[in-house]
Design an enzyme around this catalytic site. Structure first.
Site, short mmCIF file in Angstrom:
data_model
loop_
_atom_site.label_atom_id
_atom_site.label_comp_id
_atom_site.label_asym_id
_atom_site.label_seq_id
_atom_site.Cartn_x
_atom_site.Cartn_y
_atom_site.Cartn_z
N TYR A 51 0.82 -1.22 0.00
CA TYR A 51 0.00 0.00 0.00
C TYR A 51 0.86 1.27 0.00
O TYR A 51 0.39 2.33 0.45
CB TYR A 51 -0.93 0.00 1.21
CG TYR A 51 -2.17 -0.87 1.04
CD1 TYR A 51 -3.17 -0.52 0.13
CD2 TYR A 51 -2.36 -2.03 1.79
CE1 TYR A 51 -4.32 -1.29 -0.02
CE2 TYR A 51 -3.50 -2.81 1.64
CZ TYR A 51 -4.48 -2.43 0.73
OH TYR A 51 -5.61 -3.20 0.58
N HIS A 117 -10.15 -6.20 -1.66
CA HIS A 117 -9.37 -5.19 -2.39
C HIS A 117 -9.51 -5.44 -3.89
O HIS A 117 -9.74 -6.57 -4.30
CB HIS A 117 -7.89 -5.31 -2.00
CG HIS A 117 -6.97 -4.52 -2.89
ND1 HIS A 117 -6.80 -3.16 -2.75
CD2 HIS A 117 -6.20 -4.89 -3.95
CE1 HIS A 117 -5.96 -2.73 -3.68
NE2 HIS A 117 -5.58 -3.77 -4.41
P1 CMP Z 1 -8.59 -0.92 -0.87
O1 CMP Z 1 -9.35 -1.17 -2.12
O2 CMP Z 1 -7.88 -2.07 -0.26
O3 CMP Z 1 -7.51 0.25 -1.13
C1 CMP Z 1 -7.05 1.09 -0.09
C2 CMP Z 1 -7.81 0.90 1.18
O4 CMP Z 1 -7.69 1.94 2.12
C3 CMP Z 1 -9.29 0.87 0.86
O5 CMP Z 1 -9.60 -0.33 0.20
C4 CMP Z 1 -9.91 1.06 2.24
O6 CMP Z 1 -10.11 -0.17 2.91
C5 CMP Z 1 -8.83 1.84 2.94
N1 CMP Z 1 -9.29 3.19 3.24
C6 CMP Z 1 -9.63 4.14 2.38
N2 CMP Z 1 -10.00 5.26 3.04
C7 CMP Z 1 -9.89 4.98 4.36
C8 CMP Z 1 -10.11 5.73 5.56
N3 CMP Z 1 -10.53 7.00 5.51
N4 CMP Z 1 -9.88 5.11 6.73
C9 CMP Z 1 -9.44 3.83 6.77
N5 CMP Z 1 -9.19 3.08 5.66
C10 CMP Z 1 -9.43 3.65 4.49
#
Ligand code: CMP
Length: 139
Positions: A51, A117
């Protein structure tokens, strides 16, 4: 031209709640073909590397701690226009805002613990696929 592969993960809370089976069923229903798949656990360092694009975001610590908190399933899925198809299929990032019947609506818990994801571009699908899988692990 859009690509035909995306990298997906079933996140720790969904694994803990025994949602692997139901989510695999949705994957088949959606017409996605499994090209590679593994049940594994990310270390905190691996989660930070995966990430890295979000490293400046305020939720980076929470996100990487959560993603390394337990086993996940990672998979490369194949379908025409896979990145967009998967993103539409799983619903909005926040399960509370996801459309009825989508994976995040059905199996997500919160914005962070949103069940699955999906890569956000063809370029990242390639990078994320290579993060988990070697050439000999794809069929
Ligand atoms: P994902 O598709 O895994 O890609 C990045 C991840 O960050 C997203 O899904 C969310 O689970 C996480 N995410 C995005 N915004 C927030 C937030 N404001 N607080 C916590 N997690 C977040």
């Amino acid at each position: 031209m859009s690509g035909n592969k995306t990298l997906i993960m079933i996140k720790p809370t969904a694994v803990r709640k025994a949602y692997i089976g139901p989510i695999m069923g949705k994957i088949a229903e959606g017409g996605f073909k499994i090209k590679a798949m593994k049940y594994t656990c990310l270390s905190i360092e691996q989660a930070k590397a995966f990430y890295a694009v979000h490293s400046e975001r305020p939720f980076f610590g929470e996100l990487t701690e959560f993603m390394s908190s337990g086993p996940i399933v990672a998979a490369i899925l194949e379908k025409d226009n896979a990145v967009e198809e998967w993103r539409n299929f799983i619903g909005a990032t926040n399960p509370a805002e996801a459309a009825e019947g989508t994976i995040r609506k059905l199996y997500g818990t919160s914005l962070g613990e949103n069940a699955v994801h999906g890569s956000d571009s063809d370029e990242n699908a390639e990078i994320e696929g290579n993060f988990f899988f070697s050439a000999t692990e794809r069929y």
